[in-house]
Design an enzyme around this catalytic site. Sequence first.
Site, PDB file in Angstrom:
ATOM      1  CD  GLU A  58      10.724  45.150 105.713  1.00  0.00           C
ATOM      2  OE1 GLU A  58      10.514  46.301 106.155  1.00  0.00           O
ATOM      3  OE2 GLU A  58      10.808  44.897 104.488  1.00  0.00           O
ATOM      4  CD  GLU A  63       4.351  47.028 101.243  1.00  0.00           C
ATOM      5  OE1 GLU A  63       3.742  46.227 100.502  1.00  0.00           O
ATOM      6  OE2 GLU A  63       4.113  48.244 101.265  1.00  0.00           O
TER       7      GLU A  63
END
Lengths: 360, 360
Positions: B174, B327
């Site tokens: 994310e 991420e």
Amino acid sequence: MKQIVNTCAAIQPVNAELLPAIQRRLDVLTKPPGSLGRLEEIAIRLGLIQNTTAPHAVRKQVVIMAGDHGVTEEGVSAYPAAVTPQMVANFCAGGAAINVLARHAGAEVLVVDMGVAVPITSPGVLMRKVAPGARNFCRGEAMSAEQAEQAVQHGLQLAHELAANGVDLLAGGEMGIGNTTSAAALTALALNMDADKLDILVGRGTGVDDAALRNKCRVVRTAVQRHSGASSAEPRGVARGLAWLRAVGGFEIAGLTGLILGAAEKRIPFVLDGYIVTAAALVAAEMAPSIREYLLAAHCSAEPGHKLALRQLELKPLLDWDLRLGEGSGAALVLPLVEAATRILAEMATFESAGVSGKI
Amino acid sequence: MKQIVNTCAAIQPVNAELLPAIQRRLDVLTKPPGSLGRLEEIAIRLGLIQNTTAPHAVRKQVVIMAGDHGVTEEGVSAYPAAVTPQMVANFCAGGAAINVLARHAGAEVLVVDMGVAVPITSPGVLMRKVAPGARNFCRGEAMSAEQAEQAVQHGLQLAHELAANGVDLLAGGEMGIGNTTSAAALTALALNMDADKLDILVGRGTGVDDAALRNKCRVVRTAVQRHSGASSAEPRGVARGLAWLRAVGGFEIAGLTGLILGAAEKRIPFVLDGYIVTAAALVAAEMAPSIREYLLAAHCSAEPGHKLALRQLELKPLLDWDLRLGEGSGAALVLPLVEAATRILAEMATFESAGVSGKI
């Protein structure tokens, strides 16, 4: 012994002067400073060892050293000693766990016969056999002083050859039925532990039952009681490390001690596997105290003594996965993680190049 | 909501009937039984999920969902919200940590705009923008009920598409400045924690200082006090999970919840990354209690609440490396380890084929 002493004298602390430059590089990459945790730690460690702000781990080499142990006649292993040469053949055929994991990591595998009890005929094995198996160290010394030196020197020499071939990263592995017993005894000597407290260094190895575990504890206690006086009479350093190997070592362990020392001399980071390779590192640390700065501990194994050995070396394992196979399997498993650290440093964009805003 | 309910109903426990067959296969390989520890555990887990004794992890896909958070106006992050679209551009250009780690693991990366505040123009981003940023959940609900459903459905749908494309293994990541605040609030609701005990769920995220950390704790407490009554009034299951997302979620988190559910429905193992992805999994677990059997926890992050969230899911992380980047970086990092487990099962020789003796 002179070559070993020279190598140990040549092993200096890693180049800490490079730390600020590597840290600066890490901190301009597009991530909050320090947010890659141990991955950044590995990148720094490799840079300091390789003496560069751009460490590399492209050429990865696993070295499996094999040797037999007379102490198996005391009934310390769940498997017969015949498994040592059988597994060497398996390594050469590419069917062992270490082969699968090394292939997966893009690493080469080299198998070295340091002291298997029977003649090895498998193709591709590097022959450095010091003797056909170490002796039963419950009844005497595992090997002669000359044999201990010779085994360490073979390891040193091999590290030098691999360095000349451009290896970036070395991982150590071993095969030798009975060698967790030797590792426990070496760890006891290196940690200078009382014989009555040794049991915490003794584990189930390949999987012995409760009765065999008690017997294995007895064997290690007997060996340490027998040998600790003589080895602690040796002056600290190379002489004492060699005395430990002579007393309770194995040829594959002595070879690994040399390999670890030779790698450090050539500034090649060395990835430790499990209890046995770590025991070899304890011996190397006795010979060259800076050695720990050149080591990465792949994992903390299911062998209870391994944690204590790693603590002695002040190394924090990368994985805690209850591995207890040996062969270098745990070391091979983490090679992709170690390589990832070098790629982070080499390939990530910077805040400036990517046009990303910094902290508020 | 019907599609979400149907998916959740379709997620059954993994096929435990295969366990003996996979275990038998593991035990004939040339290694002492169980000696590869958690690597064997992973092989079994993947087999049970994929419903096969020969699990595979060749096609690996990282999905990064991005979204913005109105709660950033409370000063909860060390970085400005502008970093969200800047990092999306960095992902598309291949310069972020997740790109490096995914390349290294042989995984594809897909970036999805679930709710970035500004228009995204980077090429290759999958556009599933539900709204331009979630609202400040200190002052009201983060999103409407319809938006929460829509975001989850986008995730579900994407998982189905990836399954149709033959993906073996999914990893979630994310990007969203402010989303550790949302993750902490979601975790508080999922763990049903008292507002005065919430501080242990709140960490420094990208690296706020002490004063900002205190403020972040206040924000999470305020949000939980404001919203816990309404969400706990919803019936357990899908409705309550959606209520949590509506109250304090983010579009990228809601999308990840859907992605996790859709992956399980299609029997694709899902590798969780850090605190935020794990918060999405907590919501998924509320909706479909069997979900945890389909998950692997890549790591335990430096965010203190992550450990509690993983404990709630009864997941043991593979790494404990103080990562706190997000991420999907931690998930990508472990993909080679997960793939290694499948290769062990597929490629190792057996005692019989290699002619290696068994136990004494």
